[in-house]
Write an enzyme that holds these catalytic residues in place. Structure first.
Site, short mmCIF file in Angstrom:
data_model
loop_
_atom_site.label_atom_id
_atom_site.label_comp_id
_atom_site.label_asym_id
_atom_site.label_seq_id
_atom_site.Cartn_x
_atom_site.Cartn_y
_atom_site.Cartn_z
CB CYS A 122 69.48 -86.79 40.50
SG CYS A 122 68.97 -88.10 42.39
CG ASP A 123 73.17 -82.87 36.87
OD1 ASP A 123 72.71 -82.26 37.64
OD2 ASP A 123 73.37 -83.34 35.22
CB THR A 124 67.92 -82.03 35.89
OG1 THR A 124 67.29 -83.60 36.56
CG2 THR A 124 66.54 -82.13 35.50
CB SER A 139 66.46 -86.32 34.77
OG SER A 139 65.64 -85.36 35.14
CB ALA A 140 71.24 -89.37 34.67
#
Length: 184
Positions: free
Chosen positions: A66-68, A102-103
């Site tokens: 994830c990343d945000t 977010s992904a």
């Protein structure tokens, strides 16, 4: 099938546990600074993909990375590195609306699935005293945009439009639905 969370985020662990998922944790050692895209959605997707690329899943595993980031006035705010960074971020967000992106990358040996989401967050006008008190805590420094909506930073939030969990760092409902397709 085994789920591997490629993240050191306590908040993401809590969210996955909240819906009863069992998982193992691997911490990706990736240089996130190499992703320099100025489009926030592309940036979070490519950063999550980078994290997945440095981890190895066996044939019976799915990686979840994830990343945000926070985006405001075409500026991407990641985690503040210094107290001054945190001060500038919170000041910039005060009294305005920003977007949180977010992904998630779900990856096995056979597939890669991208899940992305964005949520609008509006802050109240904050006093200098509120900002200074907040940045003196430990809270801003491991969170995109320098605040945690799930902790004391919640008192800054006037309104959100979208998924609360996207702001926390994991679009949980979308992830849940995607994982169901793979037997979780």
């Amino acid at each position: 099938m085994k789920l591997i969370l490629g993240s050191q985020s306590k908040r993401r662990r809590e969210l996955l546990s909240q819906i009863g998922l069992e998982y193992e944790i691997l911490i990706p050692d990736a240089d996130e600074k190499q992703i320099t895209d100025s489009d926030p959605e592309t940036k979070v997707i490519e950063t999550a993909r980078l994290k997945a690329s440095v981890l190895t899943a066996d044939d019976n595993s799915i990686l979840l990375t994830c990343d945000t980031v926070v985006s405001h006035n075409q500026i991407i705010y990641e985690k503040p590195a210094t107290i001054e960074d945190a001060r500038q971020m919170i000041r910039a967000l005060s009294g305005s609306t920003h977007e949180v992106y977010s992904a998630v990358i779900l990856k096995s040996r056979d597939f890669e699935e991208i899940i992305s989401d964005s949520t609008e967050v509006t802050f109240y006008d904050l006093s200098e005293e509120e900002i200074e008190e907040y940045i003196q805590t430990d809270e801003p420094y491991d969170k995109a945009g320098g605040y945690g909506i799930q902790s004391f930073g919640a008192v800054f939030v006037k309104e959100i439009k979208g998924d609360y969990n996207t702001v926390v760092g994991l679009p949980l409902a979308k992830v849940y639905r995607a994982l169901k397709k793979y037997g979780f």
